[in-house]
Design a protein around this motif. Structure first.
Motif, PDB file in Angstrom:
ATOM      1  N   LEU A 163      30.971  70.006  46.231  1.00 33.27           N
ATOM      2  CA  LEU A 163      30.019  68.984  45.789  1.00 33.27           C
ATOM      3  C   LEU A 163      30.748  67.826  45.108  1.00 33.27           C
ATOM      4  N   ILE A 164      31.700  68.143  44.249  1.00 28.35           N
ATOM      5  CA  ILE A 164      32.451  67.107  43.542  1.00 28.35           C
ATOM      6  C   ILE A 164      33.299  66.290  44.513  1.00 28.35           C
ATOM      7  N   MET A 165      33.930  66.973  45.463  1.00 30.30           N
ATOM      8  CA  MET A 165      34.789  66.283  46.430  1.00 30.30           C
ATOM      9  C   MET A 165      33.994  65.317  47.294  1.00 30.30           C
ATOM     10  N   TRP A 166      32.764  65.685  47.641  1.00 32.23           N
ATOM     11  CA  TRP A 166      31.939  64.797  48.449  1.00 32.23           C
ATOM     12  C   TRP A 166      31.703  63.468  47.728  1.00 32.23           C
ATOM     13  N   HIS A 167      31.533  63.533  46.427  1.00 33.57           N
ATOM     14  CA  HIS A 167      31.249  62.317  45.660  1.00 33.57           C
ATOM     15  C   HIS A 167      32.512  61.564  45.243  1.00 33.57           C
ATOM     16  N   GLN A 168      33.626  62.271  45.101  1.00 31.02           N
ATOM     17  CA  GLN A 168      34.780  61.663  44.440  1.00 31.02           C
ATOM     18  C   GLN A 168      35.965  61.377  45.367  1.00 31.02           C
ATOM     19  N   ILE A 169      36.076  62.104  46.487  1.00 32.02           N
ATOM     20  CA  ILE A 169      37.280  62.000  47.323  1.00 32.02           C
ATOM     21  C   ILE A 169      37.059  61.006  48.464  1.00 32.02           C
ATOM     22  N   THR A 170      38.014  60.111  48.665  1.00 35.67           N
ATOM     23  CA  THR A 170      37.997  59.191  49.799  1.00 35.67           C
ATOM     24  C   THR A 170      38.694  59.864  50.979  1.00 35.67           C
ATOM     25  N   LEU A 171      38.004  59.962  52.102  1.00 38.05           N
ATOM     26  CA  LEU A 171      38.536  60.659  53.260  1.00 38.05           C
ATOM     27  C   LEU A 171      39.513  59.783  54.039  1.00 38.05           C
ATOM     28  N   PRO A 172      40.472  60.383  54.749  1.00 34.98           N
ATOM     29  CA  PRO A 172      41.415  59.601  55.564  1.00 34.98           C
ATOM     30  C   PRO A 172      40.702  58.931  56.738  1.00 34.98           C
ATOM     31  N   GLU A 173      41.346  57.918  57.325  1.00 35.05           N
ATOM     32  CA  GLU A 173      40.721  57.160  58.393  1.00 35.05           C
ATOM     33  C   GLU A 173      40.637  57.935  59.703  1.00 35.05           C
ATOM     34  N   SER A 174      41.568  58.810  59.962  1.00 39.42           N
ATOM     35  CA  SER A 174      41.615  59.529  61.238  1.00 39.42           C
ATOM     36  C   SER A 174      40.376  60.403  61.416  1.00 39.42           C
ATOM     37  N   TYR A 175      39.609  60.148  62.482  1.00 39.52           N
ATOM     38  CA  TYR A 175      38.419  60.956  62.744  1.00 39.52           C
ATOM     39  C   TYR A 175      38.815  62.396  63.056  1.00 39.52           C
ATOM     40  N   LEU A 176      39.881  62.577  63.822  1.00 38.35           N
ATOM     41  CA  LEU A 176      40.314  63.926  64.181  1.00 38.35           C
ATOM     42  C   LEU A 176      40.659  64.724  62.932  1.00 38.35           C
ATOM     43  N   PHE A 177      41.338  64.083  61.985  1.00 43.42           N
ATOM     44  CA  PHE A 177      41.676  64.772  60.735  1.00 43.42           C
ATOM     45  C   PHE A 177      40.404  65.137  59.975  1.00 43.42           C
ATOM     46  N   ARG A 178      39.437  64.220  59.930  1.00 39.70           N
ATOM     47  CA  ARG A 178      38.183  64.496  59.216  1.00 39.70           C
ATOM     48  C   ARG A 178      37.394  65.611  59.895  1.00 39.70           C
ATOM     49  N   GLN A 179      37.503  65.690  61.220  1.00 37.88           N
ATOM     50  CA  GLN A 179      36.809  66.768  61.924  1.00 37.88           C
ATOM     51  C   GLN A 179      37.459  68.114  61.623  1.00 37.88           C
ATOM     52  N   LEU A 180      38.774  68.133  61.568  1.00 28.70           N
ATOM     53  CA  LEU A 180      39.475  69.367  61.195  1.00 28.70           C
ATOM     54  C   LEU A 180      39.185  69.733  59.744  1.00 28.70           C
ATOM     55  N   LEU A 181      39.148  68.725  58.878  1.00 32.95           N
ATOM     56  CA  LEU A 181      38.837  68.965  57.470  1.00 32.95           C
ATOM     57  C   LEU A 181      37.423  69.502  57.296  1.00 32.95           C
ATOM     58  N   GLY A 182      36.551  69.201  58.276  1.00 33.14           N
ATOM     59  CA  GLY A 182      35.171  69.676  58.224  1.00 33.14           C
ATOM     60  C   GLY A 182      35.034  71.184  58.280  1.00 33.14           C
ATOM     61  N   PHE A 183      36.093  71.892  58.667  1.00 32.34           N
ATOM     62  CA  PHE A 183      36.062  73.350  58.597  1.00 32.34           C
ATOM     63  C   PHE A 183      36.066  73.834  57.146  1.00 32.34           C
ATOM     64  N   ILE A 184      36.539  72.985  56.251  1.00 31.31           N
ATOM     65  CA  ILE A 184      36.726  73.384  54.853  1.00 31.31           C
ATOM     66  C   ILE A 184      35.692  72.746  53.926  1.00 31.31           C
ATOM     67  N   VAL A 185      35.485  71.439  54.054  1.00 29.74           N
ATOM     68  CA  VAL A 185      34.553  70.721  53.181  1.00 29.74           C
ATOM     69  C   VAL A 185      33.705  69.768  54.022  1.00 29.74           C
ATOM     70  N   ILE A 186      32.650  69.235  53.421  1.00 30.79           N
ATOM     71  CA  ILE A 186      31.800  68.264  54.092  1.00 30.79           C
ATOM     72  C   ILE A 186      32.566  66.961  54.330  1.00 30.79           C
ATOM     73  N   THR A 187      32.501  66.473  55.570  1.00 26.28           N
ATOM     74  CA  THR A 187      33.048  65.159  55.894  1.00 26.28           C
ATOM     75  C   THR A 187      32.001  64.398  56.709  1.00 26.28           C
TER      76      THR A 187
END
Length: 403
Positions: A163-187
């Motif tokens: 919950l905190i990461m969703w509000h506070q963390i800026t995600l990287p630009e790479s869509y593929l990286f964000r999709q892989l990160l989606g296994f762990i946290v909301i992106t």
């Protein structure tokens, strides 16, 4: 721990009928919901889509899985590790069959961004990947020798972190990286059941599963649980529905369902525990045991999940390729969903009695060959599809489905 409700020894072993009923209800509902969402258009009533799935969706499956972990014969970290890797591999194989192959064939025949974008859903945090990652995490926690209470604490911490990461963390630009990160946290890519968001349900199930085998008076305990859990959950959700909670996603939204923010997750756990107590009373009505169909649904939960999807997403691809849209009307999806349940039952029964196709029986060299083939195909399909996509398909844009 002995007292009115619990014994010091494990006396409540074997199958638990209330859990069988709960899993059967979830499997039956899962098939209808997936048919309605993926093949129908405006078929499922909003109250079911937005609210009832809050209580009878993936969270309930994960709570049941957490309880079931405590009944596994092999409790070593290595057995959890093997189980986790197996679930991840089977999930990837299912993604190839239901997402990639149908959409790649359609893309090669008629082109279109929709089909190539949906083929990339070979990378998605689906329920089997969540289950697999949960087993891998549990293997680590067992290696650290954490008890049930500590495991629940880890689940709470991960939920808060997501919950905190969703509000506070800026995600990287790479869509593929964000999709892989989606296994762990909301992106903002495909992130349906991230581990950090949903592990709290596995941990809660594992926590109560530690007490389950020692219950000596289920009826009395069920009365106490209903008297505590339902009022607390009801008060919370009334407040959640009436008042605006700025730090939490809107109740009933895709973000709320996928994130399951910590307060919502706790309330869902309370409601599920209360409903499980109700099912204790329901199970007592079946003096000669539960109906065969209920037991079949519960005992073959993973098989139903895998088989039913082969009647859903490939059919979606065929319909959109042939007609440009999904099933028309409101009656046909209901009839089709009923047929899918029947077809799954028949195929699973045939497999049990005659075909004996079970990935769990793959051992040694066979398992290595199968796993290498699945993961190599995953890399190859990703490398092929990703550069060709102009707009990505994910839960946030309804997978680019036609209106």
């Amino acid at each position: 721990m002995s007292g009115k409700f619990f014994s010091d020894e494990k006396i409540n072993t074997g199958r638990q009928p209330e859990l069988d009923i709960l899993k059967a209800l979830c499997v039956f509902g899962m098939i209808f919901v997936h048919v309605f969402l993926d093949l129908g258009k405006d078929v499922m009533p909003t109250v079911i889509d937005d609210y009832l799935t809050e209580f009878f969706g993936a969270a309930t499956f994960m709570i049941c899985m957490g309880i079931g972990m405590c009944y596994m014969r092999k409790q070593s970290p290595s057995s959890y590790l093997t189980r986790g890797f197996g679930l991840l591999t089977i999930g990837q194989f299912l993604n190839i069959l239901r997402n990639c192959i149908p959409n790649l064939i359609a893309y090669w025949i008629i082109g279109g961004n929709f089909f190539i974008a949906n083929s990339l859903l070979i990378l998605q945090s689906d329920i089997l990947s969540l289950a697999g990652l949960s087993f891998l995490l549990m293997a680590l926690l067992k290696k650290l020798k954490l008890n049930n209470t500590a495991v629940l604490g880890v689940g709470l911490l991960l939920s808060l972190a997501s919950l905190i990461m969703w509000h506070q963390i800026t995600l990287p630009e790479s869509y593929l990286f964000r999709q892989l990160l989606g296994f762990i946290v909301i992106t903002d890519a495909e992130a349906y059941f991230p581990l950090f968001c949903y592990f709290i349900f596995v941990a809660f199930g594992y926590f109560i599963g530690g007490y389950y085998p020692k219950i000596k008076d289920k009826d009395a305990l069920a009365n106490r649980i209903m008297a505590i859990c339902f009022p607390l959950a009801a008060i919370y959700y009334v407040c959640r529905f009436i008042f605006e909670w700025s730090y939490l996603p809107e109740l009933g939204s895709d973000l709320q369902y996928n994130m399951k923010p910590t307060p919502d997750a706790i309330a869902t756990c309370l409601f599920t525990l209360g409903f499980l107590a109700v099912l204790v009373k329901v199970a007592n009505l079946f003096k000669n045991g539960l109906p065969k169909f209920v037991m079949h649904l519960s005992a073959n939960i993973n098989s139903y999940y895998c088989v039913h999807y082969l009647f859903v997403l490939p059919v979606q691809t065929i319909l959109i390729a042939a007609t440009g849209n999904r099933m028309p009307g409101k009656v046909l999806p209901w009839l089709y969903a009923t047929g899918v349940v029947a077809a799954c039952y028949f195929l699973i029964e045939m497999n049990i009695k005659h075909w004996h196709i079970h990935f769990a029986t793959l051992k040694g060299r066979q398992m290595i060959i199968f796993a290498v083939a699945v993961w190599a195909a995953t890399v190859a399909i990703t490398a092929y599809a990703y550069p060709r996509i102009t707009e990505f398909a994910n839960v946030w844009n309804d997978y680019l489905l036609p209106e």
